[in-house]
Design a protein around this motif. Structure first.
Motif, short mmCIF file in Angstrom:
data_model
loop_
_atom_site.label_atom_id
_atom_site.label_comp_id
_atom_site.label_asym_id
_atom_site.label_seq_id
_atom_site.Cartn_x
_atom_site.Cartn_y
_atom_site.Cartn_z
N ASP A 308 18.68 -9.80 -25.67
CA ASP A 308 18.24 -10.54 -24.49
C ASP A 308 17.53 -11.86 -24.82
O ASP A 308 16.98 -12.50 -23.93
CB ASP A 308 17.29 -9.67 -23.66
N LYS A 309 17.50 -12.24 -26.09
CA LYS A 309 16.78 -13.45 -26.48
C LYS A 309 17.33 -14.64 -25.69
O LYS A 309 18.51 -14.96 -25.79
CB LYS A 309 16.95 -13.68 -27.98
N PRO A 310 16.49 -15.33 -24.91
CA PRO A 310 17.01 -16.36 -24.00
C PRO A 310 17.30 -17.70 -24.64
O PRO A 310 18.09 -18.47 -24.12
CB PRO A 310 15.89 -16.49 -22.97
N ASP A 311 16.66 -17.99 -25.79
CA ASP A 311 16.74 -19.35 -26.33
C ASP A 311 17.67 -19.48 -27.53
O ASP A 311 17.45 -20.32 -28.41
CB ASP A 311 15.35 -19.86 -26.69
N VAL A 312 18.73 -18.67 -27.59
CA VAL A 312 19.75 -18.84 -28.63
C VAL A 312 20.55 -20.10 -28.28
O VAL A 312 21.22 -20.16 -27.25
CB VAL A 312 20.68 -17.61 -28.69
N GLN A 329 31.98 -12.13 -25.06
CA GLN A 329 30.75 -11.36 -25.14
C GLN A 329 29.81 -11.96 -26.18
O GLN A 329 28.60 -12.09 -25.96
CB GLN A 329 31.06 -9.90 -25.51
N GLU A 330 30.37 -12.32 -27.34
CA GLU A 330 29.55 -12.84 -28.43
C GLU A 330 29.03 -14.24 -28.12
O GLU A 330 27.85 -14.53 -28.33
CB GLU A 330 30.35 -12.80 -29.74
N THR A 331 29.89 -15.11 -27.61
CA THR A 331 29.43 -16.46 -27.28
C THR A 331 28.43 -16.43 -26.12
O THR A 331 27.57 -17.30 -26.02
CB THR A 331 30.60 -17.39 -26.90
N GLY A 332 28.54 -15.42 -25.27
CA GLY A 332 27.64 -15.30 -24.13
C GLY A 332 26.20 -15.05 -24.50
O GLY A 332 25.31 -15.14 -23.64
N ARG A 333 25.94 -14.76 -25.77
CA ARG A 333 24.55 -14.57 -26.21
C ARG A 333 23.82 -15.89 -26.38
O ARG A 333 22.62 -15.92 -26.61
CB ARG A 333 24.53 -13.75 -27.50
N ALA A 334 24.55 -16.99 -26.27
CA ALA A 334 23.93 -18.32 -26.32
C ALA A 334 23.50 -18.74 -24.93
O ALA A 334 24.16 -18.44 -23.94
CB ALA A 334 24.92 -19.34 -26.89
N GLY A 335 22.37 -19.43 -24.86
CA GLY A 335 21.95 -20.08 -23.62
C GLY A 335 21.69 -19.16 -22.45
O GLY A 335 21.97 -19.52 -21.31
N ARG A 336 21.11 -17.99 -22.70
CA ARG A 336 20.80 -17.09 -21.59
C ARG A 336 19.75 -17.70 -20.65
O ARG A 336 19.62 -17.27 -19.51
CB ARG A 336 20.28 -15.75 -22.12
N ASP A 337 19.01 -18.68 -21.14
CA ASP A 337 18.00 -19.32 -20.31
C ASP A 337 18.59 -20.40 -19.40
O ASP A 337 17.88 -21.06 -18.64
CB ASP A 337 16.88 -19.93 -21.17
#
Length: 625
Positions: A308-312, A329-337
């Motif tokens: 859930d890290k938001p600032d990747v 799914q994997e690229t979606g871990r970037a830029g959660r913020d």
């Protein structure tokens, strides 16, 4: 009973009072209302879209209305820990049951659960389907104290999904054993065939489906041809992402460790993560990534679910994934913020060969292999695309869109060339080599013949006598490798892994040789990296986070002071910093300069529990900075 438990069960009130937000986003409100009313739901929502609130708020509302405890099926221990920690910070009674608990601690949680004193209990599918746990659920069900089931990462139930876990299949017992208890299944990634499988396996035929847009407009998609991939990666990080958190995905464990060591030698704080590491080392590396800033995690796909890290700020693939679902799914871990982030991938001929070989050599049935080949073809089509990447990506999930203006193809449209002639000459050369020598050869040798290179191997086998020798001299090696990638991906050419990756003609070769199939390709470029975006010289001071970019100099000082205070609190609570407050919340506080608790109450992300726990300290930090 806590003060928060006596508050209104209305979802809008819970959103504001517990989580500190004024309004739902997208379809969150409709999903919450549906589940609170007792309906089943299948929710497809992109990473960062707020899936957790879609079951956490119904769980709170239904418990306040007297329906009892919600069971959350979650596949990862680390995710359970952080989500339960975040709920505690918000004032919600939540617990997890997993192997990190002692027998005594687990028994205490089970007693609380049976008494209905917990709002949400997180457990892995393996535990939920044990006779002991089911007996406990039976008791709760009989007493009307089983509120709902939330099945997170629901794509794991499908054999077509990118992260299939057989233990998820047993969750069908929940519908059969506890009729009338609402179920919500959630995932960020599922194409049509995976979605159908989820519905069938979890018996969600009567469930209402909520499908949000898969678009993540803040992510810039960039895919480059692989040319010295480690150098390309290093230039990307030095140029665009110095001091920023990111994830680098590699296919093998050895490559993970090699890349992590290389980045560390270059002064980048990088840690490895793969299933072969000692469990304690793996967990320590994950905790460091989650809790500290500017760490780069180099990992296999064993890492990432539920992160859930938001600032990747970037996700880089040094090797091509198996399919678009995995890539998304994997690229979606970037830029959660919601702030600008980059999804970068380098791919080459060997990636196509390796992925195709893994499918062909798998023990699965031919029907399964055919579906997997189709998924690989779709990913290769995305990589070779000359039009908008986002249009292709969203189209795979059945979503229509227009050019995004924020991918490499939109920003720098590639040149296109007709590779049909080159493809026919390649296949003709392979045919003639086999006719003359009676054996097959690999890609490098075939390209040498076609380009007229008189190598020792060419002379040894007399291949300079072939009619195709030198007839492709106008093509570069990079162009021919692009042709080979497409021929292999479309099945017009095969690779024999048992014979040193030699090239073999297939039934599909005939259409190309006869000119019945066109081969259109993007022009090969020699750029060393394709990150795009801001330019920063090595050694320059990192820019402030984008979320704080609009602050005055004094506001930036307040923001920095708040971040330092947050880091201390997070360490004391053994939680990631973003669980205490997101950067966006700190930036809003820094800009507002609140003088009273009532002023602080209006900041997004501050619920009543956090206001009571941290309000005075936040005002002190703001006043002192």
């Amino acid at each position: 009973m806590t003060a928060l438990q006596t508050l209104s069960p209305a979802p809008d009130s819970i959103l504001h009072d517990v989580f500190g937000y004024d309004r739902f986003r997208g379809e969150q409100g409709a999903i919450v209302d549906h589940v609170v009313a007792g309906g089943d739901a299948l929710v497809l929502m992109p990473t960062g879209g707020g899936k957790s609130l879609c079951y956490q708020i119904p769980a709170i509302a239904r418990q306040r209305a007297g329906h009892g405890v919600a069971i959350v099926v979650s596949p990862l221990i680390a995710l359970m820990h952080d989500q339960v920690g975040a709920l505690h910070e918000a004032g919600v009674e939540a617990q997890f049951l997993n192997s990190t608990l002692s027998g005594e601690a687990a028994n205490a949680v089970e007693k609380q659960m049976l008494r209905g004193e917990i709002t949400l209990v997180y457990a892995a599918p393996e535990r939920v389907t044990t006779p002991r746990f089911l007996a406990q659920l039976d008791s709760m069900y009989e007493r009307g104290k089983l509120s709902m089931f939330a099945i997170d990462e629901a794509h794991c139930v499908s054999q077509w999904g990118h992260d299939f876990r057989p233990e998820y299949r047993a969750l069908t017992v929940l519908h059969e054993r506890y009729p009338g208890v609402p179920r919500i299944a959630l995932t960020a990634t599922a194409d049509a065939i995976t979605r159908e499988d989820i519905v069938e396996r979890l018996q969600l035929q009567e469930a209402r489906q909520f499908v949000s847009s898969f678009d993540r407009p803040n992510i810039r998609y960039t895919i480059v041809e692989k040319k010295e991939a480690t150098t390309q990666l290093l230039r990307l990080l030095e140029r665009d992402h110095e001091g920023e958190a990111g994830i680098v995905y590699c296919q093998s464990r050895k490559r993970v460790e090699d890349i992590a060591q290389m980045l560390a030698r270059e002064g980048i704080r990088a840690l490895p993560y793969h299933a072969g590491l000692d469990a304690q080392v793996r967990q320590a590396n994950q905790d460091t990534f989650l809790r500290e800033e500017g760490v780069v995690m180099v990992a296999t796909i064993a890492f990432g679910m539920g992160i859930d890290k938001p600032d990747v700020r970037f996700v880089a693939h040094l090797d091509m994934p198996k399919n678009i679902e995995g890539y998304y799914q994997e690229t979606g871990r970037a830029g959660r913020d919601g702030l600008p982030a980059v999804a970068w991938m380098a791919y080459g001929l060997q990636d196509v060969v390796n992925q195709r070989r893994m499918i062909d050599e798998s023990p699965a049935g031919e029907d399964f292999k055919q579906v997997m080949r189709g998924k690989l073809d779709a990913l290769l089509a995305l990589a070779e695309a000359t039009d908008c990447r986002r249009v292709r990506l969203l189209g795979y999930f059945g979503e229509a869109s227009g050019p995004c203006g924020n991918c490499d193809n939109c920003l720098s449209p590639p040149e296109v060339w007709d590779g049909t002639d080159a493809a026919r000459k390649l296949l003709s050369t392979i045919y003639r080599v086999q006719q003359l020598s009676g054996i097959s050869f690999g890609a490098g040798h075939i390209m040498d013949i076609l380009r007229g290179k008189k190598t020792e191997k060419v002379a040894q086998f007399g291949h300079e006598r072939l009619s195709t020798f030198g007839i492709g001299s106008e093509f570069s090696e990079a162009q021919l490798r692009g042709v080979l990638r497409q021929l292999i991906a479309t099945g017009a050419l095969a690779v024999d892994a048992q014979a040193f990756n030699t090239l073999q003609l297939t039934d599909g070769s005939r259409a190309v040789l006869k000119g019945e199939m066109q081969v259109q390709l993007r022009e090969s470029v020699s750029a060393a990296a394709g990150g795009g975006g801001r330019q920063r010289s090595r050694g320059a001071k990192s820019a402030p986070p984008a979320v704080a970019a609009g602050l005055t100099q004094d506001g930036q000082s307040r923001f920095d002071a708040l971040k330092a205070w947050r880091a201390e609190v997070a360490r004391a609570h053994n939680l990631p910093a973003y669980v205490i407050f997101h950067d966006a919340t700190l930036a809003a506080i820094a800009a507002l300069m609140p003088q009273t608790l009532n002023e602080l109450r209006g900041v997004s992300g501050i619920g009543e529990k956090k206001l009571a726990a941290y309000g005075e300290e936040v005002l002190r930090v703001v006043g002192a900075s």
